[in-house]
Design a protein around this motif. Structure first.
Motif, PDB file in Angstrom:
ATOM      1  N   VAL A  17      44.331   8.910 -12.059  1.00  0.00           N
ATOM      2  CA  VAL A  17      44.826   8.338 -13.314  1.00  0.00           C
ATOM      3  C   VAL A  17      45.654   7.095 -13.042  1.00  0.00           C
ATOM      4  N   VAL A  18      46.560   7.204 -12.064  1.00  0.00           N
ATOM      5  CA  VAL A  18      47.449   6.084 -11.754  1.00  0.00           C
ATOM      6  C   VAL A  18      46.664   4.884 -11.259  1.00  0.00           C
ATOM      7  N   GLN A  21      44.437   3.015 -14.147  1.00  0.00           N
ATOM      8  CA  GLN A  21      45.021   2.419 -15.335  1.00  0.00           C
ATOM      9  C   GLN A  21      45.601   1.044 -15.051  1.00  0.00           C
ATOM     10  N   SER A  23      48.251  -2.038 -15.227  1.00  0.00           N
ATOM     11  CA  SER A  23      49.709  -2.021 -15.109  1.00  0.00           C
ATOM     12  C   SER A  23      50.346  -2.098 -16.487  1.00  0.00           C
ATOM     13  N   ARG A  24      51.390  -1.260 -16.692  1.00  0.00           N
ATOM     14  CA  ARG A  24      52.136  -1.243 -17.942  1.00  0.00           C
ATOM     15  C   ARG A  24      53.610  -1.297 -17.642  1.00  0.00           C
ATOM     16  N   LEU A 230      57.272   4.821 -13.474  1.00  0.00           N
ATOM     17  CA  LEU A 230      55.895   4.557 -13.876  1.00  0.00           C
ATOM     18  C   LEU A 230      55.467   5.433 -15.048  1.00  0.00           C
ATOM     19  N   PHE A 231      56.103   6.605 -15.189  1.00  0.00           N
ATOM     20  CA  PHE A 231      55.676   7.590 -16.178  1.00  0.00           C
ATOM     21  C   PHE A 231      56.612   7.719 -17.373  1.00  0.00           C
ATOM     22  N   ASN A 239      55.877   7.793 -21.122  1.00  0.00           N
ATOM     23  CA  ASN A 239      55.144   6.654 -21.671  1.00  0.00           C
ATOM     24  C   ASN A 239      53.643   6.963 -21.621  1.00  0.00           C
ATOM     25  N   HIS A 240      52.822   5.953 -21.871  1.00  0.00           N
ATOM     26  CA  HIS A 240      51.376   6.157 -21.919  1.00  0.00           C
ATOM     27  C   HIS A 240      50.847   6.716 -20.594  1.00  0.00           C
ATOM     28  N   GLN A 241      51.314   6.180 -19.497  1.00  0.00           N
ATOM     29  CA  GLN A 241      50.870   6.671 -18.187  1.00  0.00           C
ATOM     30  C   GLN A 241      51.236   8.130 -17.985  1.00  0.00           C
ATOM     31  N   LEU A 244      48.942  10.311 -19.887  1.00  0.00           N
ATOM     32  CA  LEU A 244      47.632  10.390 -19.241  1.00  0.00           C
ATOM     33  C   LEU A 244      47.626  11.455 -18.146  1.00  0.00           C
TER      34      LEU A 244
END
Length: 260
Positions: A17-18, A21, A23-24, A230-231, A239-241, A244
């Protein structure tokens, strides 16, 4: 052995997943989740900024949504029960094949969730996913009380829904000194090691009460045992990550554990 295999596949899913995806920004906000939607579809209507409601207003709204689910009896009903972390699960990321009823409330505690479980008595879920406890810790509730309330939540759900599978999920870690949430000082007062200890007890309780346990904690920790930026949006919420990763965990868990 099945549990170990599941955990290994979950870790692999997180890596995929990471890597897959774009970058956010760690502070990008998730879109709100809406109740009773078929996963993968658009929300049926705009319910407005519910996060600004009072607790009693939220309970009243979720009571109406539960009553609608009880009256319509959607097939393959899955319930998310918990606090804001469940509430903000984006509807478009919920695993397909189920109709989802989101019963998360911002700031919810284990005692609050236990008290409002009767609102779900007339629904007919196939599975109920429970995540609760972080707000208890923020408010200084003793771990023993969190564990006892979690046990009672499982018992109530299994009694009211004997044909449903109840899944108790682990409490997620926080980002420690990197957290930017407005209650950062209260987060720092909760060692992530303490959360890990409570999760071990939650797993034992789930086993004793004939419920399932989904250990998300290892998927959301860095080398220091904290929630990676990141999460998360603020060191507490996902967050979105992050969602996911949770989505991937739910999909694999349902395939490997609930469907066997």
């Amino acid at each position: 052995m099945l549990s170990l295999a599941t955990n290994g596949l979950l870790m692999l899913a997180v890596v995929l997943v990471v890597l897959s995806q774009p970058s956010r920004s760690p502070n990008s906000q998730p879109q709100p989740s809406y109740p009773l939607v078929t996963a993968g579809s658009s929300p049926p209507m705009d319910l407005g900024p519910r996060q600004k409601w009072t607790y009693d207003q939220w309970v009243a709204q979720l009571e109406r949504e539960a009553a609608a689910a009880a009256a319509n009896k959607p097939e393959n009903l899955a319930i998310l029960a918990g606090d804001s972390i469940s509430l903000w699960f984006p509807a478009q990321l919920l695993p397909v094949g189920k109709n989802w009823l989101n019963q998360g409330i911002s700031g919810e505690t284990s005692a609050g969730l236990l008290k409002r479980l009767p609102l779900l008595d007339n629904t007919t879920p196939s599975v109920v996913f429970v995540m609760i406890g972080i707000n208890d810790l923020i408010r200084g509730v003793p771990p023993e009380q969190i564990l006892e309330n979690s046990r009672l939540i499982i018992r109530d759900l299994l009694w009211a829904h004997p044909n449903a599978k109840v899944v108790l999920q682990s409490i997620l870690p926080h980002s420690g000194p990197l957290a930017t949430w407005e209650g950062r000082d209260r987060l720092l007062a909760i060692p992530n090691d303490k959360i890990r200890e409570i999760n071990r007890s939650l797993q034992a309780i789930a086993t004793e009460e004939n419920a399932y346990y989904l250990d998300l904690h290892p998927l959301f920790v860095d080398e220091s045992g904290n929630l990676p930026l990141l999460f998360t949006t603020d060191g507490l919420h996902l967050n979105h990550q992050g969602y996911l990763v949770w989505r991937s965990a739910l999909i694999l868990f349902m395939q490997l554990q609930l469907n066997n």
